[in-house]
Design a protein around this motif. Structure first.
Motif, short mmCIF file in Angstrom:
data_model
loop_
_atom_site.label_atom_id
_atom_site.label_comp_id
_atom_site.label_asym_id
_atom_site.label_seq_id
_atom_site.Cartn_x
_atom_site.Cartn_y
_atom_site.Cartn_z
N PRO A 271 -2.34 0.41 -11.59
CA PRO A 271 -2.39 -0.09 -10.38
C PRO A 271 -2.41 -1.51 -10.16
CG PRO A 271 -4.07 1.57 -11.02
CD PRO A 271 -3.35 1.07 -11.91
N THR B 156 1.03 -1.23 0.13
CA THR B 156 0.09 -0.04 0.12
C THR B 156 0.97 1.41 0.10
OG1 THR B 156 -0.23 -0.10 2.42
CG2 THR B 156 -2.02 -1.12 1.37
N GLN C 153 -8.33 -0.85 -3.14
CA GLN C 153 -8.04 -0.38 -4.40
C GLN C 153 -8.36 -0.73 -5.65
OE1 GLN C 153 -3.63 -0.57 -5.24
NE2 GLN C 153 -3.39 0.47 -3.45
N ALA D 33 1.84 2.17 -3.37
CA ALA D 33 0.84 2.33 -4.11
C ALA D 33 0.24 4.05 -3.82
CB ALA D 33 -0.42 1.41 -4.30
N SER E 112 3.69 6.94 -4.32
CA SER E 112 2.97 6.54 -5.75
C SER E 112 4.00 7.39 -6.69
CB SER E 112 1.72 7.04 -5.66
OG SER E 112 1.53 8.44 -5.76
#
Lengths: 183, 183
Positions: free
Chosen positions: A86, A71, A131, A74, A78
């Motif tokens: 993704p 996480t 997500q 992402a 990011s």
DNA sequence: CTGATACCGAACAAGATGTTCGGTAATAAA
DNA sequence: TTTATTACCGAACATCTTGTTCGGTATCAG
């Protein structure tokens, strides 16, 4: 926190991990764990209510690392992966597993370590749920959302299981390709 | 075969089934089983080497019924279902499960009955492997065959798990539709 | 330095496992 | 029906595992 606690807690974890690479969880006895960990019996039960709770906490600790890194890659970081879809979250997960940090893969394999896969899937579901919106793979309209989340998580877990059963012969990229194909 | 053997063997099976609808397998003790089955301790161990083997044999017996009926409907009695696609095998399986013969569903649910799902998947894989050729759902070219077999079986099992967790609110037809959509 | 507390180790009761054995009764085969 | 077989009983048994208790020792935080 008292350093003594951390030390014994870690010793117990390491002992369990070592034993888990030899035999399945339900064949491991508390006696073996405390022997390998060099810890008194009473001490063990001061830390963990039962053997199952030990496993649960170990899973949480281990998976927390894996998924937090994911996480993180992402969300917080990011910018590093800006150019990627993704979907590549799964590829990173696979690569991370392959690196075999903390012997997670050894734990996920083994014969009757179904509990691991169960916990793994639980954590994965949270990740997928978060997500889902940004993902390339769109949910077919007719399906309930939680069914879809459950499905993606299940397929990933079972894909990893298959991968493990095949001794990780394939590369993470291949496996990711397989995974994306069947989704 | 001696009728006595069949009688006690069945009594033990029934006792286990009854207990499994109350508590998870690893919390059930041999003592409880033989009490409920009205069978001597020595007799139990004369029939089953261990508690796990008992479970395994029970699964084989139960699933043999389900899958045999299924392969029967697609092979021997195929004239009945001539007009249907081979895919409907799954629908029949779902309907058969829903009828809850022998309380299979009660066994497949429960908390830590992962072993059941494992055995279930094993049997299912054999079925899928056999029927793969005639199926509507074609395998994407790039995938290994056993990966594909494993995938279909996994998704079906996990779909059933999801169904059970949702108290079987949906009809078999709906679930079959979900299943076909994600394949 | 001092009070708190985590650990040790040894012992403990409770319960589960798997085995043994002599006696009884049901069964299959004659 | 008779006979030899064998599945079952039930009770005891050693063994192992679990989870708890307790007094003494060493380590920690403040």
């Amino acid at each position: 926190m008292d350093r003594r606690q951390i030390k014994t807690r870690d010793a117990i974890f390491q002992a369990l991990i070592a034993l888990l690479s030899e035999k399945s969880f339900h064949r491991i006895t508390v006696g073996e764990i405390i022997d390998l960990a060099n810890v008194g019996r009473a001490t063990f039960y001061a830390h963990f209510e039962t053997k199952d709770f030990l496993l649960k906490e170990l899973c949480e600790e281990l998976f927390a690392h894996v998924f937090e890194a994911e996480t993180g890659s992402a969300a917080a970081h990011s910018h590093i992966f800006d150019c990627e879809a993704p979907d590549s979250v799964f590829l990173h997960l696979l690569q991370h597993l392959r690196k075999n940090d903390n012997h997670i893969l050894e734990l996920l394999s083994g014969q009757s370590n179904e509990l691991f896969l169960l916990y793994f899937k639980e954590n994965l579901k949270e990740l997928v749920k978060g997500q889902l919106s940004g993902m390339k793979m769109e949910k077919p309209a007719a399906l309930p959302e939680d069914f879809w989340v459950n499905h993606i998580s299940s397929v990933f877990v079972e894909t990893v299981r298959w991968w493990i059963d095949h001794n990780l012969d394939e590369s993470p990229e291949e496996i990711n390709e397989y995974f994306l194909q069947v989704i």
